[in-house]
Design an enzyme around this catalytic site. Structure first.
Site, mmCIF file in Angstrom:
data_model
loop_
_atom_site.group_PDB
_atom_site.id
_atom_site.type_symbol
_atom_site.label_atom_id
_atom_site.label_comp_id
_atom_site.label_asym_id
_atom_site.label_seq_id
_atom_site.Cartn_x
_atom_site.Cartn_y
_atom_site.Cartn_z
ATOM 1 C CB THR A 27 33.306 -38.966 31.236
ATOM 2 O OG1 THR A 27 32.051 -39.322 30.677
ATOM 3 C CG2 THR A 27 33.483 -37.459 31.163
ATOM 4 C CG HIS A 177 24.859 -42.799 28.452
ATOM 5 N ND1 HIS A 177 24.347 -43.586 29.461
ATOM 6 C CD2 HIS A 177 25.943 -42.171 28.993
ATOM 7 C CE1 HIS A 177 25.062 -43.423 30.560
ATOM 8 N NE2 HIS A 177 26.057 -42.572 30.295
ATOM 9 C CG ASN A 180 25.487 -44.297 34.748
ATOM 10 O OD1 ASN A 180 25.066 -45.238 35.408
ATOM 11 N ND2 ASN A 180 26.664 -44.314 34.148
ATOM 12 C CE1 TYR A 182 24.864 -37.574 33.130
ATOM 13 C CE2 TYR A 182 25.430 -39.858 32.692
ATOM 14 C CZ TYR A 182 25.742 -38.630 33.260
ATOM 15 O OH TYR A 182 26.913 -38.458 33.949
ATOM 16 C CG ASN A 237 24.354 -38.088 37.435
ATOM 17 O OD1 ASN A 237 25.073 -37.242 37.948
ATOM 18 N ND2 ASN A 237 24.755 -38.826 36.403
#
Length: 366
Positions: A27, A177, A180, A182, A237
């Protein structure tokens, strides 16, 4: 010239990679608002790194709802597709191969990024202990709301449309994805999923959305052009699961049944210790019959060790590719690497993005 399996070709579905170095998704927060279109600088950035065996783009949201950070690109509008097409054209002109990573951040977002200031969505209404980057500064993520059962098919359709748009933009394939902390990871792990319906409770139910999204993307892009990123034990996260081994054994069995072309596994804590928690990655390697892409904390020595041991097929490098557009050549020659500037990782312009010197440019200047 250094001899290493890292520099050997690898057949990834219909694509022959010239080496086994993969540029991991990174990112960089440089998309152009308000449409979140890849910037003209992104054309140069990815083109500079086309010597990697495979490039995987920064994560790109499949809808506005899926956006979690300021100035991240999307893959859901006509303008975004056109912007990405310029990137893929440049990479292909330079002989490269490029997949796009598609994501939905779920609860890792802020009301300022959501339509009409709405709450971010999640499997359950549990706020993450973490921050996002919005309006030029770091801010606590917002309180999410739990997705209604009737909304989940729309999420799956967003990923499917993202895959179709990726092909229209000229990408060689798509990486989902699922890592992580999400949305797909939030559904899979019991620390964030407290649902009591068909998407909560048992391992089978919690894994359901990740596998349904994978099936939808495969239907659109083809299994041979679809990969997925997973992170069994990372705490990124504010994500956790009480028993990740059977969960990810089950998930990888499901991915194997769908015949995805690769699994991209973050081993350990994302960007942190590889040994943060016990986990048998060899179990995933045995269960999945196609490419195993290893990620997290790899240097040249560890990459060689894992490839020689047959523990991985491809090795993904992250930050070294930020500061070394010619990382493949540098590793082949045993040359020193440019140091990265973490202050320019997120946002900004060309500085710390497209201005890192190649080995040839550096030698010419000396």
């Amino acid at each position: 010239m250094t001899a290493s399996k890292l520099f050997e070709p690898y057949k990834l579905g219909p694509i022959t990679l010239p080496n086994r170095l993969v540029m991991a998704p990174l990112t960089r927060n440089r998309a152009v608002p308000p449409g979140m279109v890849p910037s003209p600088l992104a054309i140069d950035y990815y083109g500079q790194r086309a010597s990697a065996g495979l490039l995987i783009t920064e994560a790109s949201q499949v809808s506005q709802q899926g956006m979690g950070y300021q100035d991240t690109p999307g893959i859901y509008s006509r303008e975004q597709v056109a912007g990405w097409k310029k990137v893929t054209d440049r990479v292909h002109e330079r002989g490269g191969r490029i997949f796009i990573q598609i994501w939905h951040v779920g609860r890792i977002s802020h009301v300022a990024l959501q339509a009409n200031g709405g709450a971010p969505v999640a499997p359950s209404a549990i706020r993450a202990k973490g921050k996002t980057f919005v309006n030029g500064q770091f801010a606590d993520v917002s309180e999410p709301r739990a997705l209604d059962l009737s909304e989940i098919p729309g999420i799956i359709d967003d990923f499917k449309r993202g895959a179709a748009n990726a092909l229209a933009a000229g990408f060689d394939g798509v990486e989902i994805h699922g890592a992580n902390g999400y949305l797909l990871d939030q559904f899979a792990k019991d620390g964030t999923n407290k649902r009591t319906d068909a998407y909560g409770g048992s391992i089978e139910n919690r894994a359901k959305l990740m596998l349904e999204v994978s099936k939808a993307v495969v239907t659109e892009a083809g299994a041979e052009r679809t990969g997925i990123r997973i992170s069994p034990v990372t705490p990124a996260n504010d994500i956790s699961d009480s028993n990740p081994q059977p969960l990810f054994d089950y998930i990888v069995d499901g991915l194997e049944a769908l015949k995805l072309t690769y699994i991209h596994v973050i081993e350990g804590a994302t960007g942190g210790p590889r040994d943060i928690a016990p986990f048998d990655y060899a179990s995933l390697r045995k269960r999945f019959k196609r490419a195993y892409m290893a990620n997290n904390g790899y240097d040249f020595a560890l990459a060689n060790e894992q490839l020689d041991a047959g523990a991985a097929d491809l090795i993904a490098f992250g930050k070294p590719f930020i500061s070394n557009p010619d990382l493949v050549e540098r590793l082949k020659k045993g040359a020193a690497l440019n140091e990265w500037d973490k202050n320019t990782f997120y946002g900004g312009g060309a500085k710390g993005y497209t201005d890192y010197p190649t080995l040839g440019a550096k030698e010419a200047a000396e």
